[in-house]
Enzyme design. Sequence first.
Site, short mmCIF file in Angstrom:
data_model
loop_
_atom_site.label_atom_id
_atom_site.label_comp_id
_atom_site.label_asym_id
_atom_site.label_seq_id
_atom_site.Cartn_x
_atom_site.Cartn_y
_atom_site.Cartn_z
N GLU A 66 -3.78 7.89 0.17
CA GLU A 66 -3.59 8.79 -0.82
C GLU A 66 -3.98 8.04 -2.39
OE1 GLU A 66 -1.28 7.83 -3.33
OE2 GLU A 66 -0.60 6.39 -1.73
N GLU A 96 -2.22 3.97 -0.90
CA GLU A 96 -3.67 4.19 -1.02
C GLU A 96 -3.98 4.27 0.56
OE1 GLU A 96 -5.68 1.49 -4.69
OE2 GLU A 96 -5.91 0.76 -2.64
#
Length: 348
Positions: free
Chosen positions: A174, A317
């Site tokens: 994300e 991430e």
Amino acid sequence: MNLLENISKNIYSLDEKYINKAKERLDKLIKPVGSLGKIEDICMQLAGIYGSEKFDTSKKAIIAFAGDHGVYEEGVAPDPQNITYLQFPNFAKGLCGVGTLSKFVGADVVAVDVGINCDHKLDGVLDYKIRKGTSNMAKGPAMSREEAIKCLEIGIEVAEDCIEKGYKVIGIGEMGICNTTPSSAIISVIGDCDPLEVTGIGAGLKKERVAHKASVIRKSIELNNPNPNDAIDILSKVGGFEIGAMAGVVLGCSANRIPVVLDGFISYAAALLAYKINPKCREYMIASHLSAEPGTQKSLEIINLSPVLNMDMRLGEGSGAALAFNIIEASNYTYQNMATYDEVDLGK
């Protein structure tokens, strides 16, 4: 029946027959029984997921979602919000943390915009934008129930598209400035604990501001009163579009018998939502690493997961999931290629 209902009703437990077959082989390998620890656990889990004695884990992808958050205006993050749209194209280009690590381990990155606060399409990024960021949860629900279902279904759709393309292992990641705030809120609601217990510095908030961040979360929960037994209600009241989409990937992978590798803190909040929708999806999860964020332990205890790595990481991430891909590959390679006692003469 909508996509979410259909998927959540079609998640079944792992195939015990193949778990037992994998254990039989592992116990025959030239080593003390159980001595490879989590490597053996991963192999048995994969056998049960795929329903096969042998499996190919080489085609891997990280599906990363990005979205912005209205609660940013409460001063819960130190960085400018536009970093979300400035950084996210680097996921697809392989220039950021998860992009670089994914290149190293031979995995692809699928970058998906579900709610970035910008008007233009981002280079290399799939456009599934619901709207330009959630509403401020400190003033009302972060999104409508319909939007919550939509972001879950986007995650399912993108996961199934990747599965159709032949990906056998999928990780989640994300991007979204201040998304540790809704993540802490989700964990606080499901874990029935005070926000301060599960709230940390995120991407670099000064420690003296953590209490303020926790108070914003506490206020948001009190105002919106999410139902702790209704994942969609929690997501709509105090969640984020990218968090819901990651939960959708967990559900989509589970229904299609594909292992899903969780990243860190934010992905654990997403996993909790998926777990609330259908607890059987836990059997398809592989926890990559123990995030340095304080709410990690609480969420892992609820789901009953043990991370593969402990690297003191808090980047997010999908970086931890990418690292764990190598552990999964090593586990599978060892399982397939290590000799058994029947194959080697040890002079017995």
